[in-house]
Design a protein around this motif. Sequence first.
Motif, mmCIF file in Angstrom:
data_model
loop_
_atom_site.group_PDB
_atom_site.id
_atom_site.type_symbol
_atom_site.label_atom_id
_atom_site.label_comp_id
_atom_site.label_asym_id
_atom_site.label_seq_id
_atom_site.Cartn_x
_atom_site.Cartn_y
_atom_site.Cartn_z
ATOM 1 N N GLN A 24 -30.588 45.733 4.654
ATOM 2 C CA GLN A 24 -30.234 44.760 3.618
ATOM 3 C C GLN A 24 -29.676 43.490 4.249
ATOM 4 O OE1 GLN A 24 -30.637 44.377 0.456
ATOM 5 N NE2 GLN A 24 -29.134 42.815 -0.027
ATOM 6 N N VAL A 25 -28.752 43.632 5.165
ATOM 7 C CA VAL A 25 -28.141 42.467 5.803
ATOM 8 C C VAL A 25 -29.184 41.692 6.614
ATOM 9 C CG1 VAL A 25 -26.468 41.758 7.555
ATOM 10 C CG2 VAL A 25 -25.825 43.442 5.828
ATOM 11 N N ALA A 26 -30.010 42.411 7.370
ATOM 12 C CA ALA A 26 -31.007 41.749 8.216
ATOM 13 C C ALA A 26 -32.078 41.053 7.385
ATOM 14 C CB ALA A 26 -31.648 42.774 9.151
ATOM 15 N N THR A 33 -36.472 39.709 0.381
ATOM 16 C CA THR A 33 -35.843 40.371 -0.766
ATOM 17 C C THR A 33 -35.199 41.682 -0.328
ATOM 18 O OG1 THR A 33 -37.885 41.523 -1.333
ATOM 19 C CG2 THR A 33 -37.509 39.386 -2.381
ATOM 20 N N SER A 34 -34.380 42.215 -1.199
ATOM 21 C CA SER A 34 -33.703 43.492 -0.915
ATOM 22 C C SER A 34 -34.712 44.632 -0.889
ATOM 23 C CB SER A 34 -32.649 43.778 -1.983
ATOM 24 O OG SER A 34 -31.652 42.789 -1.945
ATOM 25 N N PRO A 35 -34.587 45.549 0.067
ATOM 26 C CA PRO A 35 -35.550 46.651 0.190
ATOM 27 C C PRO A 35 -35.211 47.840 -0.716
ATOM 28 C CG PRO A 35 -34.032 46.694 2.035
ATOM 29 C CD PRO A 35 -33.669 45.500 1.216
ATOM 30 N N VAL A 36 -35.287 47.625 -2.023
ATOM 31 C CA VAL A 36 -35.004 48.703 -2.976
ATOM 32 C C VAL A 36 -36.309 49.211 -3.574
ATOM 33 C CG1 VAL A 36 -32.717 47.841 -3.576
ATOM 34 C CG2 VAL A 36 -34.669 47.127 -4.921
ATOM 35 N N LEU A 102 -23.802 48.477 -1.155
ATOM 36 C CA LEU A 102 -22.563 48.027 -0.515
ATOM 37 C C LEU A 102 -22.601 46.527 -0.222
ATOM 38 C CD1 LEU A 102 -21.786 50.887 2.023
ATOM 39 C CD2 LEU A 102 -20.497 50.276 -0.015
ATOM 40 N N ASP A 103 -23.736 46.053 0.220
ATOM 41 C CA ASP A 103 -23.853 44.624 0.519
ATOM 42 C C ASP A 103 -24.057 43.800 -0.744
ATOM 43 O OD1 ASP A 103 -24.065 42.448 2.492
ATOM 44 O OD2 ASP A 103 -26.128 42.304 1.719
ATOM 45 N N LEU A 104 -24.760 44.343 -1.714
ATOM 46 C CA LEU A 104 -25.095 43.573 -2.915
ATOM 47 C C LEU A 104 -23.913 43.353 -3.856
ATOM 48 C CD1 LEU A 104 -28.581 44.947 -3.998
ATOM 49 C CD2 LEU A 104 -28.042 42.676 -3.152
ATOM 50 N N VAL A 105 -23.083 44.347 -4.012
ATOM 51 C CA VAL A 105 -22.031 44.276 -5.027
ATOM 52 C C VAL A 105 -21.058 43.144 -4.746
ATOM 53 C CG1 VAL A 105 -20.027 45.514 -5.955
ATOM 54 C CG2 VAL A 105 -22.205 46.655 -5.749
ATOM 55 N N ARG A 106 -20.720 42.936 -3.492
ATOM 56 C CA ARG A 106 -19.742 41.883 -3.202
ATOM 57 C C ARG A 106 -20.314 40.479 -3.390
ATOM 58 N NH1 ARG A 106 -20.143 40.544 2.662
ATOM 59 N NH2 ARG A 106 -21.799 41.913 3.377
ATOM 60 N N GLY A 107 -21.633 40.327 -3.285
ATOM 61 C CA GLY A 107 -22.212 39.004 -3.420
ATOM 62 C C GLY A 107 -22.910 38.757 -4.745
ATOM 63 N N VAL A 114 -31.291 43.780 -9.030
ATOM 64 C CA VAL A 114 -31.407 44.618 -7.832
ATOM 65 C C VAL A 114 -30.259 45.633 -7.788
ATOM 66 C CG1 VAL A 114 -31.499 44.606 -5.308
ATOM 67 C CG2 VAL A 114 -32.602 42.779 -6.593
ATOM 68 N N VAL A 115 -29.086 45.234 -8.222
ATOM 69 C CA VAL A 115 -27.945 46.157 -8.272
ATOM 70 C C VAL A 115 -28.219 47.264 -9.285
ATOM 71 C CG1 VAL A 115 -25.498 46.362 -8.874
ATOM 72 C CG2 VAL A 115 -26.287 44.429 -7.496
ATOM 73 N N ILE A 116 -28.751 46.899 -10.437
ATOM 74 C CA ILE A 116 -29.073 47.894 -11.463
ATOM 75 C C ILE A 116 -30.146 48.847 -10.956
ATOM 76 C CG2 ILE A 116 -30.064 48.201 -13.770
ATOM 77 C CD1 ILE A 116 -28.678 45.529 -14.517
ATOM 78 N N SER A 117 -31.166 48.323 -10.299
ATOM 79 C CA SER A 117 -32.221 49.179 -9.728
ATOM 80 C C SER A 117 -31.639 50.142 -8.696
ATOM 81 C CB SER A 117 -33.304 48.332 -9.064
ATOM 82 O OG SER A 117 -34.005 47.593 -10.011
ATOM 83 N N SER A 118 -30.740 49.649 -7.866
ATOM 84 C CA SER A 118 -30.117 50.510 -6.856
ATOM 85 C C SER A 118 -29.298 51.619 -7.505
ATOM 86 C CB SER A 118 -29.219 49.689 -5.927
ATOM 87 O OG SER A 118 -29.980 48.829 -5.136
ATOM 88 N N LEU A 119 -28.539 51.270 -8.529
ATOM 89 C CA LEU A 119 -27.730 52.279 -9.223
ATOM 90 C C LEU A 119 -28.611 53.339 -9.878
ATOM 91 C CD1 LEU A 119 -24.962 50.043 -10.826
ATOM 92 C CD2 LEU A 119 -24.656 51.753 -9.018
ATOM 93 N N VAL A 120 -29.695 52.900 -10.513
ATOM 94 C CA VAL A 120 -30.605 53.847 -11.156
ATOM 95 C C VAL A 120 -31.230 54.774 -10.115
ATOM 96 C CG1 VAL A 120 -32.802 54.027 -12.401
ATOM 97 C CG2 VAL A 120 -31.059 52.418 -13.175
ATOM 98 N N MET A 121 -31.622 54.225 -8.979
ATOM 99 C CA MET A 121 -32.229 55.044 -7.919
ATOM 100 C C MET A 121 -31.220 56.015 -7.324
ATOM 101 S SD MET A 121 -35.359 54.528 -7.760
ATOM 102 C CE MET A 121 -36.344 53.422 -8.714
ATOM 103 N N ILE A 122 -29.968 55.601 -7.215
ATOM 104 C CA ILE A 122 -28.938 56.506 -6.693
ATOM 105 C C ILE A 122 -28.746 57.674 -7.653
ATOM 106 C CG2 ILE A 122 -26.461 56.730 -6.233
ATOM 107 C CD1 ILE A 122 -26.594 53.861 -5.075
ATOM 108 N N VAL A 123 -28.658 57.394 -8.938
ATOM 109 C CA VAL A 123 -28.473 58.463 -9.934
ATOM 110 C C VAL A 123 -29.679 59.403 -9.932
ATOM 111 C CG1 VAL A 123 -28.285 58.943 -12.407
ATOM 112 C CG2 VAL A 123 -26.890 57.142 -11.371
#
Length: 167
Positions: A24-26, A33-36, A102-107, A114-123
């Motif tokens: 994500q950082v790299a 784009t974010s690799p989600v 972790l990187d997305l939430v602070r920014g 992308v944050v919502i997609s990440s949360l859905v994928m985690i669940v």
Amino acid sequence: MSTIRPLWLLLICLGSALLGWIAQVALTGNGYTSPVLQWPSLITMLAGMAITFGFGMRVRRYTQGKLKSRLDPLQAARTLVLAQATAYAGSLIAGWHAGILLDLVRGAGLGNQVVISSLVMIVASLVMVIVGWVVEQFCKLPPDDPSAPGSRDRNREEDEGYAAGTN
């Protein structure tokens, strides 16, 4: 065959979280784009969980003595391997998206797509781990106690002949 080890699931999750965070950082640092995983991946994950659970229910019905036909031992072993693969894949996917998160939430904040997609994928990935663990429990052999559920309908000589391939 060994059972699912929670420590391995945790190590896989933590390792893939680190890799996800680094990616994500790299990538975002270089304008990518974010690799989600995207939403169609969720459909594939749900289908895989449904198939795993369906095979697991067949094995469970057999071990409880509710299945009228014989269950091929190879099919039961494949179901066990599928259950374990589902749990480990869920751990890997959950960790990857947690690292990205972790990187997305602070920014980006919580309202970002992308944050919502990440949360859905985690669940969904955590549900994969649970389905894999439950199906693995379905694949455990019943005790050798003749009064145990599932063993009342089977004759030991029939089972030995079937396992040896003589039936």
